[in-house]
Every structure is written in structure tokens, then in C-alpha cells.
Motif scaffolding. Structure first.
Motif, PDB file in Angstrom:
ATOM      1  N   GLY A 311     122.034 -23.526   3.263  1.00  0.00           N
ATOM      2  CA  GLY A 311     122.312 -24.872   3.354  1.00  0.00           C
ATOM      3  C   GLY A 311     123.463 -24.853   4.408  1.00  0.00           C
ATOM      4  N   THR A 312     124.211 -26.130   4.474  1.00  0.00           N
ATOM      5  CA  THR A 312     125.071 -26.513   5.476  1.00  0.00           C
ATOM      6  C   THR A 312     126.512 -26.362   4.495  1.00  0.00           C
ATOM      7  OG1 THR A 312     124.932 -28.896   4.667  1.00  0.00           O
ATOM      8  CG2 THR A 312     123.907 -28.310   6.803  1.00  0.00           C
ATOM      9  N   THR A 313     126.428 -26.404   3.156  1.00  0.00           N
ATOM     10  CA  THR A 313     127.649 -26.296   2.406  1.00  0.00           C
ATOM     11  C   THR A 313     127.661 -24.962   1.449  1.00  0.00           C
ATOM     12  OG1 THR A 313     127.761 -28.842   2.306  1.00  0.00           O
ATOM     13  CG2 THR A 313     129.321 -27.185   0.715  1.00  0.00           C
ATOM     14  N   ALA A 314     128.553 -24.374   1.867  1.00  0.00           N
ATOM     15  CA  ALA A 314     128.761 -22.941   0.914  1.00  0.00           C
ATOM     16  C   ALA A 314     129.319 -22.985  -0.251  1.00  0.00           C
ATOM     17  CB  ALA A 314     129.375 -21.792   1.929  1.00  0.00           C
ATOM     18  N   THR A 315     128.446 -23.076  -1.396  1.00  0.00           N
ATOM     19  CA  THR A 315     129.080 -23.186  -2.699  1.00  0.00           C
ATOM     20  C   THR A 315     128.370 -21.817  -3.348  1.00  0.00           C
ATOM     21  OG1 THR A 315     126.822 -24.232  -3.741  1.00  0.00           O
ATOM     22  CG2 THR A 315     128.846 -25.756  -2.789  1.00  0.00           C
ATOM     23  N   PRO A 316     129.005 -21.388  -4.623  1.00  0.00           N
ATOM     24  CA  PRO A 316     128.540 -20.054  -5.189  1.00  0.00           C
ATOM     25  C   PRO A 316     127.113 -20.481  -5.350  1.00  0.00           C
ATOM     26  CG  PRO A 316     130.531 -20.745  -6.152  1.00  0.00           C
ATOM     27  CD  PRO A 316     130.107 -21.889  -5.234  1.00  0.00           C
ATOM     28  N   GLU A 317     126.598 -21.451  -5.796  1.00  0.00           N
ATOM     29  CA  GLU A 317     124.995 -21.612  -6.156  1.00  0.00           C
ATOM     30  C   GLU A 317     124.250 -21.553  -4.748  1.00  0.00           C
ATOM     31  OE1 GLU A 317     127.263 -23.594  -7.290  1.00  0.00           O
ATOM     32  OE2 GLU A 317     127.319 -22.947  -9.141  1.00  0.00           O
ATOM     33  N   SER A 318     124.745 -22.274  -3.840  1.00  0.00           N
ATOM     34  CA  SER A 318     123.785 -22.173  -2.440  1.00  0.00           C
ATOM     35  C   SER A 318     123.920 -20.709  -1.901  1.00  0.00           C
ATOM     36  CB  SER A 318     124.549 -23.165  -1.478  1.00  0.00           C
ATOM     37  OG  SER A 318     125.729 -23.008  -1.183  1.00  0.00           O
ATOM     38  N   VAL A 319     125.000 -20.082  -1.972  1.00  0.00           N
ATOM     39  CA  VAL A 319     125.001 -18.693  -1.310  1.00  0.00           C
ATOM     40  C   VAL A 319     124.261 -17.950  -2.234  1.00  0.00           C
ATOM     41  CG1 VAL A 319     126.740 -16.810  -1.103  1.00  0.00           C
ATOM     42  CG2 VAL A 319     127.455 -19.182  -0.536  1.00  0.00           C
ATOM     43  N   ALA A 320     124.227 -18.102  -3.466  1.00  0.00           N
ATOM     44  CA  ALA A 320     123.431 -17.159  -4.194  1.00  0.00           C
ATOM     45  C   ALA A 320     121.756 -17.487  -3.954  1.00  0.00           C
ATOM     46  CB  ALA A 320     123.505 -17.219  -5.667  1.00  0.00           C
ATOM     47  N   ASP A 321     121.292 -18.613  -3.587  1.00  0.00           N
ATOM     48  CA  ASP A 321     120.145 -18.934  -3.101  1.00  0.00           C
ATOM     49  C   ASP A 321     119.901 -18.439  -2.078  1.00  0.00           C
ATOM     50  OD1 ASP A 321     119.724 -20.487  -5.267  1.00  0.00           O
ATOM     51  OD2 ASP A 321     120.169 -22.364  -4.606  1.00  0.00           O
ATOM     52  N   GLY A 322     120.670 -18.564  -0.910  1.00  0.00           N
ATOM     53  CA  GLY A 322     120.287 -17.841   0.326  1.00  0.00           C
ATOM     54  C   GLY A 322     120.117 -16.208   0.142  1.00  0.00           C
ATOM     55  N   THR A 323     121.150 -15.532  -0.522  1.00  0.00           N
ATOM     56  CA  THR A 323     121.147 -14.373  -0.761  1.00  0.00           C
ATOM     57  C   THR A 323     119.796 -13.730  -1.364  1.00  0.00           C
ATOM     58  OG1 THR A 323     123.631 -14.244  -0.979  1.00  0.00           O
ATOM     59  CG2 THR A 323     122.382 -12.278  -1.755  1.00  0.00           C
ATOM     60  N   HIS A 324     119.546 -14.691  -2.673  1.00  0.00           N
ATOM     61  CA  HIS A 324     118.267 -14.345  -3.078  1.00  0.00           C
ATOM     62  C   HIS A 324     116.870 -14.183  -2.138  1.00  0.00           C
ATOM     63  CE1 HIS A 324     115.116 -14.354  -6.337  1.00  0.00           C
ATOM     64  NE2 HIS A 324     114.581 -15.371  -5.731  1.00  0.00           N
ATOM     65  N   GLY A 325     116.790 -15.237  -1.461  1.00  0.00           N
ATOM     66  CA  GLY A 325     115.745 -15.386  -0.507  1.00  0.00           C
ATOM     67  C   GLY A 325     115.507 -14.147   0.387  1.00  0.00           C
ATOM     68  N   ALA A 326     116.741 -13.723   1.041  1.00  0.00           N
ATOM     69  CA  ALA A 326     116.908 -12.585   1.929  1.00  0.00           C
ATOM     70  C   ALA A 326     116.629 -11.289   1.131  1.00  0.00           C
ATOM     71  CB  ALA A 326     118.362 -12.536   2.418  1.00  0.00           C
ATOM     72  N   LEU A 327     116.956 -10.984  -0.141  1.00  0.00           N
ATOM     73  CA  LEU A 327     116.825  -9.951  -0.812  1.00  0.00           C
ATOM     74  C   LEU A 327     115.338  -9.690  -1.294  1.00  0.00           C
ATOM     75  CD1 LEU A 327     119.941  -9.633  -2.784  1.00  0.00           C
ATOM     76  CD2 LEU A 327     119.222  -8.213  -0.909  1.00  0.00           C
ATOM     77  N   VAL A 328     114.701 -11.019  -1.487  1.00  0.00           N
ATOM     78  CA  VAL A 328     113.295 -11.040  -1.814  1.00  0.00           C
ATOM     79  C   VAL A 328     112.592 -10.400  -0.610  1.00  0.00           C
ATOM     80  CG1 VAL A 328     111.337 -12.440  -2.345  1.00  0.00           C
ATOM     81  CG2 VAL A 328     113.366 -12.813  -3.835  1.00  0.00           C
ATOM     82  N   VAL A 329     112.794 -10.958   0.561  1.00  0.00           N
ATOM     83  CA  VAL A 329     112.238 -10.347   1.697  1.00  0.00           C
ATOM     84  C   VAL A 329     112.520  -8.838   1.742  1.00  0.00           C
ATOM     85  CG1 VAL A 329     112.019 -10.681   4.305  1.00  0.00           C
ATOM     86  CG2 VAL A 329     111.962 -12.514   2.706  1.00  0.00           C
ATOM     87  N   ALA A 330     113.591  -8.569   1.827  1.00  0.00           N
ATOM     88  CA  ALA A 330     114.135  -6.864   1.766  1.00  0.00           C
ATOM     89  C   ALA A 330     113.120  -6.221   0.795  1.00  0.00           C
ATOM     90  CB  ALA A 330     115.485  -6.950   1.582  1.00  0.00           C
ATOM     91  N   ALA A 331     112.986  -6.684  -0.412  1.00  0.00           N
ATOM     92  CA  ALA A 331     112.212  -6.058  -1.537  1.00  0.00           C
ATOM     93  C   ALA A 331     110.715  -5.670  -1.121  1.00  0.00           C
ATOM     94  CB  ALA A 331     112.573  -6.625  -2.612  1.00  0.00           C
ATOM     95  N   VAL A 332     110.366  -6.891  -0.740  1.00  0.00           N
ATOM     96  CA  VAL A 332     108.709  -6.869  -0.197  1.00  0.00           C
ATOM     97  C   VAL A 332     108.630  -5.830   0.947  1.00  0.00           C
ATOM     98  CG1 VAL A 332     106.928  -8.177   1.005  1.00  0.00           C
ATOM     99  CG2 VAL A 332     108.438  -9.281  -1.211  1.00  0.00           C
ATOM    100  N   ALA A 333     109.571  -5.864   1.882  1.00  0.00           N
ATOM    101  CA  ALA A 333     109.474  -4.931   2.953  1.00  0.00           C
ATOM    102  C   ALA A 333     109.485  -3.716   2.876  1.00  0.00           C
ATOM    103  CB  ALA A 333     110.494  -5.389   4.136  1.00  0.00           C
ATOM    104  N   SER A 334     110.560  -3.171   1.632  1.00  0.00           N
ATOM    105  CA  SER A 334     110.470  -2.032   1.288  1.00  0.00           C
ATOM    106  C   SER A 334     109.201  -1.256   0.667  1.00  0.00           C
ATOM    107  CB  SER A 334     111.692  -1.833   0.235  1.00  0.00           C
ATOM    108  OG  SER A 334     111.344  -2.641  -0.886  1.00  0.00           O
TER     109      SER A 334
END
Length: 361
Positions: A311-334
Motif C-alpha cells: 500500500g501507500t504506507t510502509a509499516t512492518p505489517e504492510s511490508v510483510a503483506d507485500g513480501t508474502h504476496g510476492a513470495l507466494v507467487v515465487a513459490a508457485v513459479a518454482s
């Protein structure tokens, strides 16, 4: 430089030793992108950011001088006509695609500038025209990149696997500093220190994995490597939370790099050995181009998904959410890597180096 290096090795090194030599190449290719964030972190921590460019300049000069002094032709040279139209098309095609994909990632922090779809669309159109022209020119052996390399299923499967692998590698290298710094509160130097062991592991393991390839072939290495990569990415997607420790990040990234280390040099060797010697130059150029596009694609996808989750505000929770989404896609791609490696086979062994052919000048 990397395509030239791979072509040289395939030309002068016996087939029984190519795995080790490709592993040595992997030392440079694997370690350099990881040492970059560490060195950059040290520089921006203690010096102005402009010092980054002043540091790179002397390294480039030293490399140029050493290359001019010690690099010599290993084949007889001959003047070969170059299709200028193909050169121009390749600049627009690959330059547009890479720039467009990279621009999607850049818009995470900057919404201005040229819309990414513009250079991407130009690049895709130019790529279609480029391919059609190469198909016509290769009938007279005058193509800039002879696409007959893709008639080798060994080369094609190895290359496709490398594309997914490089997208994951470079995407994670770009994503992790954001998570470590914005989500876990680490500074740039700490971020570089966390990812450094993984890169060093890949570099150190390269020659050993290459030696094993020479003895047992690719499949006993790349199949476990594919499963380890998927396992590591799955754990990263689950455990990279706002409260994760820096040690957890370092260990899981180390596991990821161990899986990639088992894939890297065997796939390089299989891809190059899967084509006829007369196509070595085209194969190495194709691998280098595919790596660049894969890296840009992985970085773009990871960062766009990260930005959407953060989102627009970088908090520990929002950063973890964004990272989680990207890593899920990476895991599926792997998972695709797990499937692809079962189609990769060791090419027939050639006991002697390739016969030297005139080099194009």
C-alpha cells in the motif's frame, strides 16, 4: 562478456571438464550480485551516495586494461557481414522489453515518467519482426542469432528452466532489502550482510557442483535443487512476518541459494552442450539475453506485487503483506522448475573440444 566466456570454454575445454569450468563461471555470476548490496550498503552508510559511481569507475578501467592486455583470439578471424537491420531491431526489441519490465518495478517508488507499457509494446513488436527476420536469414547462415538452437530440446528445456530460476533469483535479491529494511528496521549494511552468505554459498558450491556434474550428470543435482528451491520459497512466504528475526531471513535465504546452486552450473552446461559446436555463439548469446529478460521480469513482478500488498504506507505489517504476496507467487513459479527439470537430460559427451572455426569480426 559472459556469452564470450561461455563460448570460449565450450571451444577449448574438453567435455569431461566443462561442468567444473561452468561452475567457476558461476562463482562470478552468483557472488557479484550479492556482494553488490553489501558493498553498496557500506558505501551509502559511510560515504555520500555519489561515491557509488566513483567506486565503479576505477574497477571498469582496470577491467578494460586487463582485457586489452591478456585477452587474445583463440580462433582464426574472418570478416563476416553483419545484418544492420537485425542489430537495430534487437536494440529496440530487447532494450524495450527489459526497460519496460524494469519500469514497472520502478513505479513502486515513482509514478512519473514514461508509462512502462510503451517501451514494452515497442519491444514486443520489434521482437516479432526480429524473429521473422532471423528465420529468413538463417536459411543462408547470415542470421544475427540463429534460432535453430531451439530445435534442440535439451537446450530449450534447460533455457526455460534457467529463465524461471533467474526470475526468482533476481526478484528475491531486489525484494529482500525492502523487507529487511522497511519491515524489520535493518540498515543497508545489515541488509547486505544478511544476503551475503547465500551468494557466497552459491559461488563456493559452483566448482563442486560442476565437478559432480562431470561425474554423475545433471539430473541427480537439478532435481533435488528444484525441490529445495520450492521448499525454501514456501517457508519464506510463511515465516517472513513483521516479527521474523534477521537470523531467520538469513537462514532461509541460505537454503534458497543452496537449491539454486544445484541448478545453476548444471543447467548452463547442459544448455551449451545441447547444441552443435557451430551454434555455440548463438546459444551463449541466447542464454545471456534470456537471463537479462528473466531478471527484469522477476524484479518487475516481485516489486509490483510487493507494492500492491504494502500500500501507500510502509509499516512492518504492510511490508510483510507485500513480501508474502510476492513470495507466494515465487513459490508457485518454482513448481514449474520442479516440472521442467525432469525433461532436462545430459547431452551426449564429446571427448574433444569443439573444432575451431573462424571468429566473426
Amino acid at each position: 562478456m559472459t556469452p564470450l566466456l561461455m563460448t570460449t570454454i565450450m571451444t577449448v575445454v574438453p567435455a569431461s571438464r566443462r561442468g567444473v569450468m561452468m561452475g567457476l563461471i558461476g562463482v562470478v555470476i552468483s557472488v557479484a550480485p550479492v556482494l553488490g548490496p553489501l558493498v553498496g550498503g557500506v558505501i551509502v552508510t559511510f560515504l555520500p551516495w555519489s561515491a557509488l559511481f566513483l567506486t565503479i569507475l576505477p574497477l571498469g578501467i582496470v577491467s578494460l586494461v586487463l582485457g586489452m592486455r591478456y585477452m587474445v583470439n583463440i580462433t582464426p578471424t574472418a570478416k563476416v557481414p553483419v545484418d544492420i537491420v537485425s542489430v537495430i531491431l534487437s536494440i529496440f526489441a530487447f532494450g524495450g522489453i527489459i526497460y519496460g519490465l524494469a519500469s514497472f518495478g520502478d513505479r513502486v517508488s515513482d509514478a512519473g515518467g514514461l508509462p512502462p507499457w510503451v517501451p514494452l509494446a515497442i519491444g514486443l513488436v520489434a521482437l516479432v519482426v526480429f524473429v521473422l527476420r532471423q528465420l529468413r536469414l538463417q536459411r543462408t547462415d547470415s542470421a544475427l542469432i540463429d534460432l535453430r538452437i531451439f530445435t534442440s530440446s535439451t537446450f530449450t528445456w534447460a533455457l526455460v528452466t534457467m529463465v524461471v530460476m533467474n526470475a526468482i533469483l533476481f526478484g528475491s535479491l531486489t525484494l529482500l532489502p525492502f523487507y529487511i529494511q522497511e519491515g524489520l528496521g535493518a540498515d543497508p549494511l545489515q541488509s547486505g550482510m544478511i544476503v551475503m552468505p547465500g551468494g557466497l554459498l552459491m559461488g563456493i558450491a559452483g566448482p563442486f557442483v560442476g565437478g559432480l556434474y562431470d561425474k554423475i550428470g545433471p539430473r541427480p543435482l537439478i532435481i533435488p535443487g528444484a525441490f529445495i528451491t520450492t521448499f525454501a520459497l514456501t517457508l519464506m512466504a510463511i515465516l517472513f512476518t513483521p516479527n521474523a528475526s534477521l537470523g531467520t531471513v538469513a537462514v532461509l535465504y541460505l537454503v534458497l541459494c543452496s537449491g539454486l546452486a544445484l541448478l545453476f552450473s548444471p543447467l548452463f552446461t547442459v544448455a551449451m552442450a545441447g547444441v552443435r559446436p557451430k551454434y555455440y555463439t548463438y546459444a551463449s548469446a541466447g542464454i545471456g539475453t534470456a537471463q537479462q529478460i528473466a531478471g527484469a521480469l522477476g524484479t518487475s513482478v516481485f516489486m509490483v506485487i510487493y507494492a500492491m500488498g504494502r500500500g501507500t504506507t510502509a509499516t512492518p505489517e504492510s511490508v510483510a503483506d507485500g513480501t508474502h504476496g510476492a513470495l507466494v507467487v515465487a513459490a508457485v513459479a518454482s513448481v514449474a522448475i520442479v516440472v521442467f527439470v525432469f525433461f532436462v537430460k545430459k547431452p551426449a559427451l564429446q571427448e574433444e573440444p569443439a573444432e575451431l572455426e573462424p571468429a566473426r569480426v
